[in-house]
Design an enzyme around this catalytic site. Structure first.
Site, PDB file in Angstrom:
ATOM      1  CE  LYS A  19      60.814  26.594  50.675  1.00 50.62           C
ATOM      2  NZ  LYS A  19      61.804  25.057  50.823  1.00 50.62           N
ATOM      3  NE  ARG A  24      71.589  24.300  51.642  1.00 51.76           N
ATOM      4  CZ  ARG A  24      70.190  23.914  51.084  1.00 51.76           C
ATOM      5  NH1 ARG A  24      69.565  24.570  51.328  1.00 51.76           N
ATOM      6  NH2 ARG A  24      70.255  22.975  50.707  1.00 51.76           N
ATOM      7  CG  ASP A 312      61.532  23.563  44.695  1.00 54.17           C
ATOM      8  OD1 ASP A 312      62.024  22.567  44.618  1.00 54.17           O
ATOM      9  OD2 ASP A 312      62.315  24.193  45.422  1.00 54.17           O
TER      10      ASP A 312
HETATM   11  C1  S3P Z   1      66.051  22.525  48.384  1.00 54.58           C
HETATM   12  C2  S3P Z   1      66.039  21.248  47.587  1.00 54.58           C
HETATM   13  C3  S3P Z   1      65.226  20.612  46.961  1.00 54.58           C
HETATM   14  C4  S3P Z   1      63.757  21.548  46.503  1.00 54.58           C
HETATM   15  C5  S3P Z   1      63.227  22.805  47.920  1.00 54.58           C
HETATM   16  C6  S3P Z   1      64.709  22.797  48.783  1.00 54.58           C
HETATM   17  C7  S3P Z   1      67.023  22.983  49.387  1.00 54.58           C
HETATM   18  O1  S3P Z   1      65.121  19.523  46.982  1.00 54.58           O
HETATM   19  O2  S3P Z   1      63.198  21.096  45.736  1.00 54.58           O
HETATM   20  O3  S3P Z   1      62.189  23.148  47.840  1.00 54.58           O
HETATM   21  O4  S3P Z   1      67.368  24.329  49.558  1.00 54.58           O
HETATM   22  O5  S3P Z   1      67.915  21.831  49.510  1.00 54.58           O
HETATM   23  P1  S3P Z   1      65.513  18.102  46.506  1.00 54.58           P
HETATM   24  O6  S3P Z   1      67.201  17.918  47.219  1.00 54.58           O
HETATM   25  O7  S3P Z   1      64.643  17.247  47.353  1.00 54.58           O
HETATM   26  O8  S3P Z   1      65.681  17.702  45.117  1.00 54.58           O
END
Ligand code: S3P
Length: 430
Positions: A19, A24, A312
């Site tokens: 994801k 990105r 996660d």
């Molecule tokens: C993500 C970063 C994480 C993660 C989220 C996806 C990302 O969050 O929990 O599901 O794609 O950068 P945080 O950056 O807030 O920890």
């Protein structure tokens, strides 16, 4: 959806695209100066929200299912959207787009669903404002909707209180447009997909310990990207394979970037029988197949720099700890409170309702494993990771587990129940 005890999960599963990397690849592709070709793009609702936002800003994106073509228009080639940008349930879309919009020549409004409107945005408003951005929370509560007016940006050195890749990435993206070098220091290293992918697109970005550094860019080049399978999605099969007796599962094509692989380390520490096979590297991201067999597990301690590498996966790990001998302690995990739901509170409540011995602490939880789980009605709160966690827990519990709002897996893994059912020989999924 209803689940019941099963045994003997067998077969193999190919994990859908990561994801974080999918988001990105579309974002960076949109501001590159040529076409980006993305394979194994995650077709979950969150990543479709990202495509929709960039289309609204004039980017031609062809979504052909597994392959996505992004016809980038250059760093300053986005157009003012005619309507509000709807980020749906996606925190990554909301926060990272802010970093790009902060430097454009137009203003735009970002919003999302009820969950997004509750999530903290001060963490990106503050650093981006220090860079010169103009971001206003419409409700004046540091939450979405956010009105962003493009501005001239300056490089800064920002020290973040939280280890968050979303915060780091928003700042790095703004740093592409700033008039000097931008540095972000985190308490612990968070996932580094932005740094890896931006470097592939030609940006001048590097890391020093827990600091990421970016220099302004004049142009990014479109790339061909093969998105690895998402280890956060693989986590449900890893834990199911370990917890359900008499199981052996081959999980194909899993990204094992060391900033994301905490679940593998924790599972090993708990006594898991798992083997990495066919290790390879594509676009700077390591991938492997993972062979998992049922294991007798023991409790462990999960804390400190480990936390961002499995943030996660913590709901699933907490449920797995119920099947382990002894105590599992999770600390330094307050960030769980500000995810798609308050995952600390929801996990403790739902695991307790299944008969587990769990106590919530200020920044984590303590799980005393070994008490058999019994089926319960679980309200997912429309949090995809809660729904998938309790689907797996339901396969290890006496009686029936019913998950309310089960369709929310659509956010990150639309085919989850189908893939799980393929491995189930005995009833399992009702
Ligand atoms: C993500 C970063 C994480 C993660 C989220 C996806 C990302 O969050 O929990 O599901 O794609 O950068 P945080 O950056 O807030 O920890």
């Amino acid at each position: 959806m209803r689940f019941t005890r099963t045994k003997g999960l067998r077969g193999e599963v190919t994990i859908p695209g990561d994801k974080s990397i999918s988001h990105r690849s579309v974002m960076f592709g949109s501001i590159a100066s040529s076409t980006t070709e993305i394979h194994h793009y995650l077709q979950g609702a969150d990543c479709l929200s990202t495509i929709s936002c960039f289309r609204k800003m004039g980017i031609h994106i062809e979504n052909k299912g597994d392959t996505v073509l992004v016809h980038g228009n250059g760093l300053k080639g986005l157009k003012r959207p005619d309507t509000i940008l709807d980020c749906g349930n996606s925190g990554t879309t909301t926060r990272l787009i802010c970093g790009i919009l902060a430097a454009q020549d137009f203003d735009a409004v970002l919003t999302g669903d009820d969950s997004i409107k509750k999530r903290p945005m001060k963490r990106i408003i503050e650093p981006l404002t220090l860079m010169g951005a103009r971001i206003q929370s419409v409700g004046d509560n540091h939450r979405a909707p956010l009105q962003i007016t493009g501005s001239h940006l300056h490089g800064i050195h920002y020290t973040s209180k939280v280890a968050s890749a979303q915060v780091k990435s928003a700042i790095l993206l703004a740093g592409l447009y700033a008039d000097g070098e931008t540095r972000v220091t985190e308490p612990y290293v968070s996932r580094n997909h932005s740094e890896i992918l931006l470097r592939h697109f030609g940006a001048d970005v590097y890391t020093e310990d827990t600091t990421a550094v970016i220099r302004p860019a004049s142009r990014l080049e479109g790339q061909k990207i093969k998105v690895p399978g998402d280890i956060s999605s693989a986590a449900y099969f890893i834990c199911a394979g370990l917890m359900v007796p008499d199981s052996e599962i081959m999980i194909r094509n899993v990204g094992i970037n060391p900033t994301r692989d905490g679940i593998l380390k924790v599972a090993k520490a708990m006594g898991a029988d798992l083997t990495l096979l066919n290790e390879q590297s594509g676009s700077g991201e390591p991938v492997a197949d993972i062979l998992v067999r049922s294991s007798s597990l023991r409790g462990t301690v999960i804390e400190g720099p480990m936390i961002p590498t499995l943030i996660d996966e913590l709901p699933m790990i907490a449920a797995m700890a119920c099947a382990a001998d002894g105590e599992t302690v999770i600390r330094d995990a307050s960030e769980l409170k500000v995810k798609e739901s308050n995952r600390l509170e929801v996990m403790v409540r739902c695991l307790s309702s299944m008969g587990a011995d769990v106590t919530e602490t200020e920044d984590g939880m303590i799980i005393r494993g070994g008490k058999p789980l019994r089926g319960a009605v679980i309200d997912s709160r429309l949090d995809h990771r809660i729904a998938m966690t309790f689907a797996v827990a339901g396969l290890c519990a006496d009686g029936e587990t019913q998950i309310l709002g089960a369709e929310c897996v659509n956010i990150s893994y639309p085919e989850f129940y189908k893939d799980l059912a393929k491995l189930t020989q005995a009833p399992g999924i009702l």
